[in-house]
Design a protein around this motif. Structure first.
Motif, PDB file in Angstrom:
ATOM      1  N   LEU A  64       0.832  -1.403  -0.105  1.00 14.07           N
ATOM      2  CA  LEU A  64      -0.248   0.032  -0.067  1.00 14.07           C
ATOM      3  C   LEU A  64       0.598   1.189   0.064  1.00 14.07           C
ATOM      4  N   ASP A  65       1.954   1.013   0.751  1.00 14.65           N
ATOM      5  CA  ASP A  65       2.821   2.278   0.682  1.00 14.65           C
ATOM      6  C   ASP A  65       3.555   2.620  -0.506  1.00 14.65           C
ATOM      7  N   ASP A  66       3.972   1.492  -1.410  1.00 19.02           N
ATOM      8  CA  ASP A  66       4.511   1.571  -2.772  1.00 19.02           C
ATOM      9  C   ASP A  66       3.397   2.140  -3.923  1.00 19.02           C
ATOM     10  N   ILE A  67       2.149   1.798  -3.536  1.00 17.47           N
ATOM     11  CA  ILE A  67       1.203   2.276  -4.324  1.00 17.47           C
ATOM     12  C   ILE A  67       0.516   3.547  -3.855  1.00 17.47           C
ATOM     13  N   ASN A  68       1.085   4.028  -3.054  1.00 13.91           N
ATOM     14  CA  ASN A  68       0.523   5.503  -2.388  1.00 13.91           C
ATOM     15  C   ASN A  68      -0.953   5.349  -2.034  1.00 13.91           C
ATOM     16  N   ILE A  69      -1.205   4.188  -1.417  1.00  8.78           N
ATOM     17  CA  ILE A  69      -2.522   4.216  -0.736  1.00  8.78           C
ATOM     18  C   ILE A  69      -2.655   4.194   0.657  1.00  8.78           C
ATOM     19  N   ALA A  70      -3.519   5.011   1.378  1.00 13.19           N
ATOM     20  CA  ALA A  70      -3.386   4.958   2.784  1.00 13.19           C
ATOM     21  C   ALA A  70      -4.231   3.791   3.207  1.00 13.19           C
ATOM     22  N   PRO A  71      -3.659   3.051   4.254  1.00 15.85           N
ATOM     23  CA  PRO A  71      -4.326   1.639   4.583  1.00 15.85           C
ATOM     24  C   PRO A  71      -5.490   1.865   5.621  1.00 15.85           C
ATOM     25  N   GLY A  72      -6.638   1.401   5.196  1.00 14.38           N
ATOM     26  CA  GLY A  72      -7.966   1.402   6.069  1.00 14.38           C
ATOM     27  C   GLY A  72      -7.735   0.281   7.122  1.00 14.38           C
ATOM     28  N   ASP A  73      -8.947  -0.169   7.469  1.00 15.10           N
ATOM     29  CA  ASP A  73      -8.813  -1.422   8.528  1.00 15.10           C
ATOM     30  C   ASP A  73      -8.395  -2.747   7.672  1.00 15.10           C
ATOM     31  N   LYS A  74      -7.942  -3.669   8.409  1.00 14.23           N
ATOM     32  CA  LYS A  74      -7.292  -4.912   7.710  1.00 14.23           C
ATOM     33  C   LYS A  74      -8.515  -5.563   7.780  1.00 14.23           C
ATOM     34  N   ILE A  75      -8.657  -6.499   6.519  1.00 15.19           N
ATOM     35  CA  ILE A  75      -9.604  -7.715   6.471  1.00 15.19           C
ATOM     36  C   ILE A  75      -8.802  -8.954   7.382  1.00 15.19           C
ATOM     37  N   LYS A  76      -9.556  -9.464   8.215  1.00 16.32           N
ATOM     38  CA  LYS A  76      -9.007 -10.783   8.851  1.00 16.32           C
ATOM     39  C   LYS A  76      -9.625 -12.029   7.964  1.00 16.32           C
ATOM     40  N   GLY A  77      -8.509 -12.617   7.592  1.00 20.06           N
ATOM     41  CA  GLY A  77      -8.817 -13.820   6.428  1.00 20.06           C
ATOM     42  C   GLY A  77      -9.284 -13.351   5.212  1.00 20.06           C
ATOM     43  N   THR A  78     -10.314 -13.963   4.804  1.00 22.03           N
ATOM     44  CA  THR A  78     -10.894 -13.573   3.315  1.00 22.03           C
ATOM     45  C   THR A  78     -12.197 -13.165   3.623  1.00 22.03           C
ATOM     46  N   SER A  79     -12.463 -12.267   2.759  1.00 20.23           N
ATOM     47  CA  SER A  79     -13.956 -11.648   2.820  1.00 20.23           C
ATOM     48  C   SER A  79     -14.756 -12.023   1.331  1.00 20.23           C
ATOM     49  N   PRO A  80     -15.781 -12.881   1.699  1.00 17.06           N
ATOM     50  CA  PRO A  80     -16.476 -13.381   0.498  1.00 17.06           C
ATOM     51  C   PRO A  80     -17.186 -12.375  -0.070  1.00 17.06           C
ATOM     52  N   TYR A  81     -17.338 -12.401  -1.516  1.00 17.59           N
ATOM     53  CA  TYR A  81     -18.224 -11.452  -2.257  1.00 17.59           C
ATOM     54  C   TYR A  81     -18.883 -12.471  -3.305  1.00 17.59           C
ATOM     55  N   TRP A  82     -20.032 -11.976  -3.711  1.00 13.15           N
ATOM     56  CA  TRP A  82     -21.072 -12.827  -4.478  1.00 13.15           C
ATOM     57  C   TRP A  82     -21.897 -11.959  -5.324  1.00 13.15           C
ATOM     58  N   ARG A  83     -22.441 -12.458  -6.348  1.00 10.63           N
ATOM     59  CA  ARG A  83     -23.254 -11.623  -7.234  1.00 10.63           C
ATOM     60  C   ARG A  83     -23.917 -12.420  -8.102  1.00 10.63           C
ATOM     61  N   THR A 116      -5.103  -3.665  14.300  1.00 14.56           N
ATOM     62  CA  THR A 116      -4.613  -4.018  15.810  1.00 14.56           C
ATOM     63  C   THR A 116      -5.362  -5.660  15.913  1.00 14.56           C
ATOM     64  N   PRO A 117      -4.664  -6.496  16.241  1.00 11.72           N
ATOM     65  CA  PRO A 117      -4.996  -8.067  16.477  1.00 11.72           C
ATOM     66  C   PRO A 117      -6.151  -7.921  17.621  1.00 11.72           C
ATOM     67  N   GLY A 118      -6.945  -9.150  17.650  1.00  8.47           N
ATOM     68  CA  GLY A 118      -7.953  -9.122  18.429  1.00  8.47           C
ATOM     69  C   GLY A 118      -9.088  -9.183  18.040  1.00  8.47           C
ATOM     70  N   GLN A 119     -10.234  -8.629  18.553  1.00  4.35           N
ATOM     71  CA  GLN A 119     -11.614  -8.587  18.139  1.00  4.35           C
ATOM     72  C   GLN A 119     -11.805  -7.797  16.514  1.00  4.35           C
ATOM     73  N   THR A 120     -12.792  -8.155  16.050  1.00  8.62           N
ATOM     74  CA  THR A 120     -13.238  -7.375  14.736  1.00  8.62           C
ATOM     75  C   THR A 120     -14.337  -6.916  14.794  1.00  8.62           C
TER      76      THR A 120
END
Length: 494
Positions: free
Chosen positions: A278-297, A325-329
Motif C-alpha cells: 500500500l505504501d508502494d502504490i501510495n494508498i493509505a491503509p484502512g482497516d485490515k480484513i481478517k482472513g478472506t472476505s467473500p463476495y458474490w453476485r 490491531t490484532p484481537g476482536q473484529t
C-alpha cells in the motif's frame, strides 16, 4: 514504474511482465519462487497464504509494468473497430450499452482481428467546485475554502486484450487534491468461451482491487452515477462498506459465468494488501480484513436490441481489524439489490434508468470495546436511483436521487468537528444530483473517433438532509443546504 515500485523488486515483477507481454497464459511460478525473499519482505510472512496473495497482486501489477513502455495510444474502440457509442451510452464512458456489458464480461478481448493494437489509453479531468457556503477549513493543501479550480486527475490505462483469453483494465492516477500518483482501479481477466447445453457461455476469472469494479452494470457502487464528482466538497458521514471503503486497499479473485447471454453469477473473495505494498502504490491503509472476505453476485440480463434491462443481487461479508490491531473484529454484512433499463431505439434518443438498494448489518465488537462506537450493533442503508436522457450521442441530462439512513451512534458520527460532524449522531443524508453534459466527439463520424474524446459537464448536488438534520447538523450552525455543490468539469480521453 520507478515511482511505484522500488528497484529491488523490479526483477520480481519482470517474470510476470514478460509472460504476459509474450501472451503466455500461465505465469512462470519457478521464477516467482526464486524471489521468495522479496515475497516475504512484501507480506511480512512466509506462509502459503502469503504466496497466494503475492501471486494475485503480481499478475495485475506485472501486467501494468509490461505495458507502460508502449508509445502508441489505442483504446477499446481501436481494438474492436467499433465507435465509442457502441460501448457507451452518450458516446462517453463509463455507462455501458448492452454491447459494452458483453465486451467487459468477455474479458476485454473482443477484437477486429487486426494486429498491432497496443492497449494504452489516458484521461485528464479539469474541474471547478463551488459550495453554497465556505467550508470551515481548506479541503486540501493548496486549495481555499471555496471556489476551487483543480486538475482533478490524470490517469494512464492499460486497457485491452493481451491474448484470446486475457484482457485487462488497469488505471494509474495522479490526483491533484492529494498530490499523489496511485494504482487506481485494476481488473485483470482470464476468460474461456464455450458451449454449455448448446448455449453460449463465458467462464472467467477476475483479479481486481475494488469490490464491484469488476461488475458490468452501472448500478453497483464502483460504476453508478455520478461518474465524475468533486473531491473538494464536504461528504456525508457514512455509507455501506461495499460502497468504496475497501477500494484499492485489497486484492481479490472471483470466478464468474455468463450463460446464454442472460444469466450472470460470480463468487470470490478479498484480502487486504500489506502495508508495504500500500505504501508502494501510495494508498493509505484502512482497516485490515481478517482472513478472506467473500463476495458474490447474481444477475439476469436481457438484450432486446432496441431496449435492454437487468436485475440482480450482490453482497459481501467482512471481518475488519480497526487500525490493523490484532484481537476482536468489526463484522459487516452488505446485501444489495439492483436493476437497470435502457431504451436504445435507433440510438438517437436513449433513455436509461439505474437503481440500487444496499442494506448493511454490522457487529462492531472491536470498535465498541475500544470506545470508538457507542453501540455494538447497528445498520446503514443506501438507496440510489438515476435516470438519464441522451440525444443524438451528443447531449445528455441526468437526474439522480440518493438516500442514506442508519442507526444513531455518538461514537461513530458525533465527532464534534465542523462541517463533517453530526450533533444528532446520525449518518442520515439525502438529496439529489442533476447534470447536463455535452460530448462533441462521440458520434461515428466525429473528429478523432477511436483516438480522442471529450465530455464537458455541469453538475449540481443539493442536500435536503445532511448527517441527520436539515439545519445546524454539526452543532456549529452549518445547514444541509450549505453543502450544495456546483461542479463543472472537462473530461478528456485519448
Amino acid at each position: 514504474m520507478a515511482s511505484l515500485f522500488p528497484a529491488r523488486r523490479r526483477a520480481v515483477f519482470h517474470a510476470a511482465a514478460q509472460a504476459l507481454a509474450a501472451q503466455q497464459f500461465d505465469l512462470n511460478i519457478t521464477d516467482l519462487i526464486n524471489h521468495k525473499k522479496e515475497v516475504n519482505d512484501m507480506f511480512g510472512t512466509s506462509t502459503p497464504r502469503a504466496m497466494h496473495r503475492f501471486r494475485m497482486a503480481l499478475v495485475t501489477l506485472g501486467l501494468l509494468a509490461s505495458a507502460l513502455p508502449a508509445h502508441a495510444v489505442p483504446s477499446f474502440a481501436r481494438q474492436t473497430g467499433q465507435d465509442c457509442v457502441a460501448c457507451h451510452v452518450g458516446g462517453f464512458g463509463p455507462q455501458l450499452t448492452p454491447y459494452g456489458i458483453k465486451f467487459k464480461l468477455g474479458g476485454y478481448t473482443d477484437s477486429d482481428g487486426k494486429a498491432g493494437h497496443i492497449p494504452l489509453s489516458a484521461m485528464l479531468v479539469q474541474s471547478y467546485t463551488q459550495t453554497s457556503k465556505d467550508q470551515s477549513a481548506d479541503p486540501a493543501k493548496g486549495f481555499s475554502k471555496n471556489d476551487n479550480l483543480s486538475l482533478q486527475e490524470i490517469s494512464m490505462f492499460v486497457a485491452g486484450r493481451f491474448s484470446d483469453n486475457i484482457g485487462a483494465f488497469v488505471q494509474v492516477t495522479h490526483a491533484e487534491p492529494d498530490r499523489k500518483t496511485t494504482l487506481d482501479n485494476a481488473d485483470l481477466r482470464i476468460v474461456k468461451n464455450m458451449q454449455i447445453a448448446d448455449k453460449d457461455t463465458v467462464l472467467g476469472i477476475s483479479i481486481n482491487n475494488n469490490p464491484t469494479v469488476q461488475d458490468a452494470f452501472n448500478t453497483v457502487p464502483a460504476w453508478r452515477f455520478p461518474y465524475m464528482s468533486s473531491e473538494l466538497a464536504v461528504g456525508s458521514a457514512a455509507s455501506p462498506l461495499i460502497d468504496g471503503a475497501l477500494a484499492q486497499q485489497v486484492i481479490g479473485v472471483s470466478a464468474y459465468g455468463f450463460y446464454d447471454n442472460h444469466w450472470y453469477a460470480e463468487l470470490g473473495g478479498y484480502n487486504s494488501l500489506s502495508k508495504r505494498i500500500l505504501d508502494d502504490i501510495n494508498i493509505a491503509p484502512g482497516d485490515k480484513i481478517k482472513g478472506t472476505s467473500p463476495y458474490w453476485r447474481l444477475a439476469y440480463f436481457e438484450d432486446q436490441r432496441k431496449q435492454a434491462y437487468s436485475f440482480g443481487i450482490f453482497g459481501m461479508d467482512a471481518h475488519l481489524l480497526p487500525g490493523w490491531t490484532p484481537g476482536q473484529t468489526d463484522k459487516y454484512r452488505d446485501i444489495g439489490i439492483d436493476g437497470s433499463y435502457q431504451f436504445l431505439g435507433t440510438r438517437e434518443h436513449v433513455f436509461a434508468l439505474n437503481g440500487s438498494y444496499i442494506n448493511e448489518r454490522r457487529n462492531l465488537d472491536a470498535s465498541f470495546g475500544a470506545g470508538d462506537a457507542e453501540k455494538r450493533h447497528g445498520s446503514i442503508n443506501r438507496l440510489d436511483v438515476s435516470g438519464s436522457y441522451h440525444f443524438d450521442k451528443t447531449y445528455g441530462a441526468t437526474l439522480a436521487l440518493f438516500d442514506i439512513r442508519g442507526s444513531r451512534d455518538n461514537g461513530l458520527y458525533n465527532s464534534g468537528e465542523q462541517d463533517v460532524g453530526s450533533v444528532k449522531a446520525s449518518p442520515n443524508t439525502r438529496g439529489y444530483t442533476v447534470q447536463g453534459d455535452w460530448t462533441p466527439f462521440g458520434k461515428e463520424d466525429s473528429w478523432g473517433n477511436g483516438w480522442a474524446n471529450l465530455r464537458l459537464g455541469l453538475q449540481y448536488t443539493g442536500y435536503t438532509k445532511f448527517n441527520g438534520a436539515k439545519n445546524n447538523y454539526d452543532g456549529f450552525g452549518r445547514n444541509a443546504s450549505d453543502n450544495n455543490t456546483l461542479f463543472a468539469f472537462a473530461w478528456f480521453a485519448i
